[in-house]
Design a protein around this motif. Structure first.
Motif, PDB file in Angstrom:
ATOM      1  N   ALA A 277     -17.627  11.727  24.590  1.00 19.09           N
ATOM      2  CA  ALA A 277     -16.278  12.140  24.194  1.00 19.09           C
ATOM      3  C   ALA A 277     -15.314  11.016  24.547  1.00 19.09           C
ATOM      4  O   ALA A 277     -15.366  10.478  25.658  1.00 19.09           O
ATOM      5  N   VAL A 278     -14.456  10.646  23.598  1.00 22.30           N
ATOM      6  CA  VAL A 278     -13.525   9.532  23.806  1.00 22.30           C
ATOM      7  C   VAL A 278     -12.105  10.036  23.581  1.00 22.30           C
ATOM      8  O   VAL A 278     -11.798  10.636  22.545  1.00 22.30           O
ATOM      9  N   THR A 279     -11.243   9.791  24.561  1.00 20.65           N
ATOM     10  CA  THR A 279      -9.839  10.150  24.397  1.00 20.65           C
ATOM     11  C   THR A 279      -8.967   9.069  25.002  1.00 20.65           C
ATOM     12  O   THR A 279      -9.454   8.129  25.632  1.00 20.65           O
ATOM     13  N   GLY A 280      -7.662   9.189  24.809  1.00 20.77           N
ATOM     14  CA  GLY A 280      -6.717   8.198  25.301  1.00 20.77           C
ATOM     15  C   GLY A 280      -5.561   8.084  24.333  1.00 20.77           C
ATOM     16  O   GLY A 280      -5.533   8.761  23.289  1.00 20.77           O
ATOM     17  N   THR A 281      -4.618   7.263  24.650  1.00 13.51           N
ATOM     18  CA  THR A 281      -3.477   7.063  23.754  1.00 13.51           C
ATOM     19  C   THR A 281      -3.792   6.011  22.704  1.00 13.51           C
ATOM     20  O   THR A 281      -3.553   6.206  21.518  1.00 13.51           O
ATOM     21  N   ASN A 282      -4.367   4.891  23.123  1.00  8.35           N
ATOM     22  CA  ASN A 282      -4.698   3.811  22.198  1.00  8.35           C
ATOM     23  C   ASN A 282      -6.145   3.371  22.389  1.00  8.35           C
ATOM     24  O   ASN A 282      -6.688   3.446  23.488  1.00  8.35           O
ATOM     25  N   GLY A 283      -6.755   2.911  21.290  1.00  9.05           N
ATOM     26  CA  GLY A 283      -8.100   2.346  21.361  1.00  9.05           C
ATOM     27  C   GLY A 283      -9.229   3.339  21.211  1.00  9.05           C
ATOM     28  O   GLY A 283     -10.394   2.945  21.126  1.00  9.05           O
ATOM     29  N   LYS A 284      -8.915   4.636  21.122  1.00  5.63           N
ATOM     30  CA  LYS A 284     -10.020   5.605  21.117  1.00  5.63           C
ATOM     31  C   LYS A 284     -10.835   5.566  19.835  1.00  5.63           C
ATOM     32  O   LYS A 284     -12.058   5.750  19.880  1.00  5.63           O
ATOM     33  N   THR A 285     -10.203   5.303  18.690  1.00  4.59           N
ATOM     34  CA  THR A 285     -10.970   5.267  17.448  1.00  4.59           C
ATOM     35  C   THR A 285     -11.919   4.067  17.426  1.00  4.59           C
ATOM     36  O   THR A 285     -13.099   4.195  17.083  1.00  4.59           O
TER      37      THR A 285
ATOM     38  N   ASN B 297     -13.912  11.222  14.087  1.00  7.92           N
ATOM     39  CA  ASN B 297     -12.708  10.514  14.517  1.00  7.92           C
ATOM     40  C   ASN B 297     -11.565  10.881  13.580  1.00  7.92           C
ATOM     41  O   ASN B 297     -11.684  11.808  12.772  1.00  7.92           O
ATOM     42  N   THR B 298     -10.469  10.179  13.697  1.00  8.43           N
ATOM     43  CA  THR B 298      -9.297  10.509  12.877  1.00  8.43           C
ATOM     44  C   THR B 298      -9.465  10.102  11.423  1.00  8.43           C
ATOM     45  O   THR B 298      -8.589  10.392  10.601  1.00  8.43           O
ATOM     46  N   ASP B 299     -10.572   9.442  11.089  1.00  9.57           N
ATOM     47  CA  ASP B 299     -10.830   9.043   9.699  1.00  9.57           C
ATOM     48  C   ASP B 299     -11.804   9.976   8.993  1.00  9.57           C
ATOM     49  O   ASP B 299     -11.872   9.990   7.762  1.00  9.57           O
ATOM     50  N   GLY B 300     -12.619  10.714   9.752  1.00  8.15           N
ATOM     51  CA  GLY B 300     -13.596  11.584   9.114  1.00  8.15           C
ATOM     52  C   GLY B 300     -14.773  11.897  10.014  1.00  8.15           C
ATOM     53  O   GLY B 300     -14.755  11.667  11.225  1.00  8.15           O
ATOM     54  N   VAL B 301     -15.820  12.437   9.388  1.00  7.17           N
ATOM     55  CA  VAL B 301     -17.073  12.756  10.076  1.00  7.17           C
ATOM     56  C   VAL B 301     -18.173  11.912   9.450  1.00  7.17           C
ATOM     57  O   VAL B 301     -18.290  11.843   8.218  1.00  7.17           O
TER      58      VAL B 301
ATOM     59  N   GLY C  56     -11.037  17.075  15.971  1.00  6.00           N
ATOM     60  CA  GLY C  56     -10.945  18.366  16.653  1.00  6.00           C
ATOM     61  C   GLY C  56     -12.288  19.016  16.906  1.00  6.00           C
ATOM     62  O   GLY C  56     -13.342  18.480  16.543  1.00  6.00           O
ATOM     63  N   PRO C  57     -12.288  20.212  17.502  1.00  7.19           N
ATOM     64  CA  PRO C  57     -13.531  20.876  17.905  1.00  7.19           C
ATOM     65  C   PRO C  57     -14.387  21.363  16.740  1.00  7.19           C
ATOM     66  O   PRO C  57     -15.615  21.393  16.851  1.00  7.19           O
TER      67      PRO C  57
ATOM     68  N   PHE D  19     -17.605  11.694  19.870  1.00  2.00           N
ATOM     69  CA  PHE D  19     -16.462  12.470  19.409  1.00  2.00           C
ATOM     70  C   PHE D  19     -15.158  11.856  19.891  1.00  2.00           C
ATOM     71  O   PHE D  19     -14.913  11.774  21.101  1.00  2.00           O
ATOM     72  N   GLU D  20     -14.344  11.383  18.945  1.00  2.00           N
ATOM     73  CA  GLU D  20     -12.967  11.073  19.300  1.00  2.00           C
ATOM     74  C   GLU D  20     -12.281  12.412  19.531  1.00  2.00           C
ATOM     75  O   GLU D  20     -12.322  13.290  18.668  1.00  2.00           O
ATOM     76  N   THR D  21     -11.662  12.565  20.674  1.00  5.82           N
ATOM     77  CA  THR D  21     -11.120  13.871  21.059  1.00  5.82           C
ATOM     78  C   THR D  21      -9.612  13.768  21.204  1.00  5.82           C
ATOM     79  O   THR D  21      -9.108  13.189  22.171  1.00  5.82           O
ATOM     80  N   ALA D  22      -8.900  14.320  20.236  1.00  6.78           N
ATOM     81  CA  ALA D  22      -7.441  14.228  20.229  1.00  6.78           C
ATOM     82  C   ALA D  22      -6.824  15.401  20.985  1.00  6.78           C
ATOM     83  O   ALA D  22      -7.434  16.451  21.153  1.00  6.78           O
ATOM     84  N   ARG D  23      -5.586  15.197  21.396  1.00 10.32           N
ATOM     85  CA  ARG D  23      -4.875  16.213  22.170  1.00 10.32           C
ATOM     86  C   ARG D  23      -4.691  17.510  21.382  1.00 10.32           C
ATOM     87  O   ARG D  23      -4.794  18.603  21.943  1.00 10.32           O
ATOM     88  N   GLY D  24      -4.442  17.362  20.065  1.00 13.88           N
ATOM     89  CA  GLY D  24      -4.157  18.544  19.256  1.00 13.88           C
ATOM     90  C   GLY D  24      -5.301  19.532  19.226  1.00 13.88           C
ATOM     91  O   GLY D  24      -5.101  20.748  19.321  1.00 13.88           O
TER      92      GLY D  24
END
Length: 860
Positions: A473-481, A502-506, A520-521, A538-543
């Motif tokens: 699982a990868v999270t953070g403000t910058n660099g996670k993608t 990630n924020t681009d797709g699966v 997201g989950p 998994f890029e894991t975003a706050r939302g």
């Protein structure tokens, strides 16, 4: 009191590891302190006398109506029999606004309990009525309807005890164990290796009997019949008493045994015909036994006794049945350990054989049989006899299961006892069941319960196998993608089939199967359900964490790149960097005990997460003399840093070096934030157990282009000028980009930028304030989506940020991202540098690629 939002947190979340209902509750000033509501608590406790404390968490402080709502929701579920203990009410930064969180065991039950709690509070406020018993009854009924039945539940419980993850795939009994390529599935007591052929054979009683007889397994004689007359002919041929049953029935439906007359046979035939094709066979006297076979072992056995009552010389048969059915262990379906006795035509016919009718009062001590078949589903009882089964009887049961081809099999035996071989007592196997009920073995009416769920899980997974695949699982403000993409690439280089979100797709094994923001989950769960996945990133975003929690119970590796102020602060009551850190550390708190958290040692807020990790910690920092890194290394623990022109990996006295010249994404180490991303990804690969040759090969082969990492410092050439496309959109990202761009040559430097409307005003201003000190020309454009802002509002904020800029010489405002890009490109001369901060990533990158390939910008 007003409830504005209700969410179901289906995984580990900001509040706890429990599944929970989260609601936002607004209270008027008088509702924020119970003492201001005259007589409210007295009325509340009169309506719900067993409510308990109004602050279940035991924390001191004022009690508002939100706290009452929390306490009532928890108490209603607990008193309805749900295993729930956690709840909390937290005040937000807005006066009178609270977040109410209450654990649930079943989502539908939790939501109903919350609505009932609201009704209770309203009734207490308005001196109304509230039927607590009816509410509890409704909750119990719903819980019984939606929760897993005892058979499936026992298998799930056994799997959870071994640490095997599970997920319910339907509202019924279809359950997945394990993840990705290690997954297995069950449907009640039926496993995924059960073939359709074997199941079809088991459903055909006549075919089953013929196959078993051919294999030398003792079975009763008989055949299918076409009508009642044919049934009577067969009964006379084989001799009374007989059994009449559906050829493809289950759970004892339509089965009548010990038939001794044509009249009784006619009733039995009618009951069987309602199910399907009817067959008649010889009745084998003795007791009814169920033997449970799992794999090649007999794991449990029970004697089943038909539904009956014992006379007391006072009550009628019907009254005695009602008394027995009042036992709380008896229910209508399969959710309870026993089932209520049916009082139907078959029961009445069985009474007639005994010279009784429903209104008869049997003498004290007389045993009155209501049915001859002993299935629990028709009201029978069970006595455990596992320890009494003769080895020859067990061998015949196992042979029957293997003859039909069933991995899990319930074998029905009629015999005087199981103490001696069937052949010696004229016993036989009358049925095999592909999806046997487990209630009689788990909670027999008499004798010892058997943990048959454990045996079934042991058949699915060998000892030591928990069905898990490596999850990063990868999270953070910058660099996670970029970190997520690079980690996935390293895992793939080692030969694993990787699922990534990630924020681009699966992506699964390099193929995109979904597009859009998939951090997201739900997307994570979909990857873990894919059968071709050996490892997941998994890029894991706050939302996603806020909306629903994590999509998994724990991970092997949690990577936190950094925590910055520009990451959507002010949304969903996350107002400070400290709030954001508490949210993002959820992945760290849910690392497996054998796993690692990979943490940025240069970020104090990230470093503070380390004590919350149940596993180990890998710290990384470019400065090898970083005090956090130095202390960690001195303890012999894992660290990653930069020493000269190489990344150095240490644990105790062991060291491994990775030359930066062999890692293209860093441009020889000149791009600082990419060096950080590489160290984070190396930490994740290390934690996942990759060998160092694979890690080296993966780092050398990862190219930071628009295909591998779209919108992540993609460098292009336009007529001799350097063009860089990036998706940076917060002040920390701007600082990192300025640092990277300063390391590259460029005569005149320009930047194309917009601002995301869902950021705070000060964050939008700060972006251009930073860029204004590093670039000569700024082209401001307005995003396609303003995210709640008025037209031109973001552009005005961007201009305000430039008010003190020293270097910037020219500022243009343009409506339209692609027009802004073309404007910037048209001004470039050989040797210039242009940073394009893209909004519509895919479309903007395609636009840039086309312009760079053509080498010209069309004239408007």
């Amino acid at each position: 009191m007003d409830v504005s939002r209700i969410r179901a947190l289906r995984g580990p979340n900001l509040w706890s590891r429990h599944t929970a209902i989260e609601a936002v509750v607004a209270c008027e000033p008088a509702e924020r302190e119970l003492s201001l509501l005259d007589g409210f608590e007295v009325r509340l406790r009169k309506l719900f006398p067993t409510l308990g404390p109004l602050r279940p968490d035991g924390r001191p402080g004022q009690i508002s109506l939100a706290h009452v709502l929390e306490a009532a929701t928890l108490a209603l579920q607990a008193q309805a029999g749900c295993p729930v203990t956690f709840s909390r009410t937290a005040a937000t930064v807005e006066a009178g606004i609270y977040q109410v969180v209450v654990e649930y065991s079943e989502e539908a039950v939790g939501k109903l309990a919350f609505e009932q709690a609201r009704a209770l509070v309203d009734a207490a406020l308005n001196d109304g009525s509230f039927d607590v018993e009816a509410s509890l009854a409704a909750l119990r009924e719903l819980d019984e309807d939606v929760r897993l039945g005892p058979s499936t539940g026992s298998i799930v419980t056994a799997a959870a005890a071994r640490g095997i993850p599970w997920r319910r795939l339907t509202q019924g009994s279809l359950v997945q164990f394990g993840w990705g390529a290690k997954q297995r599935r069950i449907w009640a007591a039926e496993v995924d290796t059960t073939s359709a052929v074997a199941e079809s054979i088991a459903q055909d009683k006549d075919l089953t009997k013929r196959l078993l007889a051919a294999a030398g397994v003792p079975v009763p004689i008989g055949r299918p019949v076409t009508d009642v007359d044919d049934a009577w002919v067969v009964a006379q041929e084989i001799g009374l008493p007989v059994v009449c049953k559906p050829q493809d029935g289950n759970q004892g439906k339509g089965v009548t045994v010990n038939i001794v007359s044509r009249e009784h046979l006619a009733i039995a035939y009618k009951a069987a015909a309602e199910i399907g094709q009817v067959m008649v066979e010889k009745y084998l006297p003795g007791n009814d036994f169920r033997l449970l076979v799992v794999g090649d072992k007999l794991v449990a056995a029970a004697r089943r006794d038909p539904p009956h009552v014992i006379g007391d010389g006072v009550h009628t048969v019907r009254e005695l049945v009602d008394k027995v059915n009042a036992d709380p262990r008896r229910g209508e379906g399969h959710a309870t350990s026993l089932t209520k006795i049916r009082f139907d035509d078959i029961a009445i016919a069985r009474l007639e054989v005994q010279g009784l009718e429903p209104s008869s009062v049997p003498e004290k001590g007389r045993r009155v049989i209501l049915r001859n078949n002993a299935n629990l589903s028709t009201g029978g009882t069970a006595t455990d006899v596992t320890d009494d089964v003769h080895p020859e009887v067990a061998a015949r049961a196992i042979a029957a299961a293997q003859c039909i081809g069933l991995e899990i099999c319930g074998v029905d035996v009629l015999a005087e006892s199981v103490h001696k071989p069937l052949e010696e007592q004229n016993g036989g196997i009358v049925e095999v069941n592909a999806a046997p009920g487990l209630r009689m073995h788990l909670s027999p009416s008499f004798g010892k319960g058997r943990n048959v769920g454990e045996a079934m899980v042991a058949n699915l997974y060998k000892p030591g196998d928990d069905g898990r695949i490596p999850v990063v699982a990868v999270t953070g403000t910058n660099g996670k993608t970029t970190t997520a993409r690079l980690t996935a690439h390293l895992l793939a280089t080692s030969g694993l089939r990787v699922g990534m979100t990630n924020t681009d797709g699966v992506y699964v094994n390099g193929r995109q199967i979904d597009s859009g923001d998939c951090s997201g989950p739900k997307s994570a769960r979909n990857v873990l359900m894919h059968p071709d996945v050996d490892a997941a990133v998994f890029e894991t975003a706050r939302g996603g964490i806020l909306r629903e929690g994590l999509g998994y119970d724990r991970c092997q590796t949690a990577v936190v790149t950094n925590i910055g102020a520009g990451d959507h602060l002010g949304l969903n009551y996350i107002t400070t960097v400290e709030d954001l850190a508490v949210l993002k550390r959820v992945i760290v708190m849910n690392v497996a005990p054998t796993g690692y958290a990979v943490l940025n040692a240069t970020d104090p807020i990230v470093v503070a997460m380390a004590p919350k990790c149940p596993g180990g910690v890998i710290f990384f920092a470019a400065d090898s003399h970083n005090p956090v890194l130095t202390a960690h290394r001195a303890q012999g623990k894992r660290t990653i840093s930069v020493d000269g022109d190489a990344i150095v990996v240490c644990e105790g006295s062991w060291r491994e070096t990775l030359p930066l010249r062999d890692i293209p994404i860093t441009r020889g180490g000149s791009i600082g934030f990419q060096v950080d991303n590489v160290m984070a990804a190396v930490g994740a690969a290390w934690s996942s157990g990759l060998d160092w040759d694979s890690i080296r090969n993966g780092l050398a082969s990862f190219v930071n282009d628009a295909d591998n990492a779209p919108g992540r410092f993609n460098v292009m050439d336009f007529r001799g000028a350097t063009v860089i496309a990036d998706y940076g959109h917060n002040p920390d990202a701007m600082r990192a980009l300025v640092s990277a761009v300063n390391a590259l040559p460029g005569k005149r430097r320009s930047v194309v930028i917009s601002g995301a409307g869902d950021r705070r005003d000060e964050d939008i201003r700060e972006q251009t304030a930073i860029l204004g000190e590093a670039f000569d020309d700024l082209i401001l454009f307005q995003d396609a989506c303003q995210r709640g802002r008025e037209d031109g509002e973001v552009l005005a904020l961007l201009r305000e940020g430039l008010s003190k800029a020293q270097r910037v010489q020219r500022v243009d405002e343009i409506r339209g991202e692609f027009i802004a890009i073309d404007t910037a490109l048209s001004r470039l001369q050989p040797g210039d540098l242009c940073l394009v901060l893209v909004d519509q990533v895919e479309e903007a990158l395609a636009h840039l690629a086309q312009r760079c390939a053509d080498g010209v910008v069309p004239t408007p």
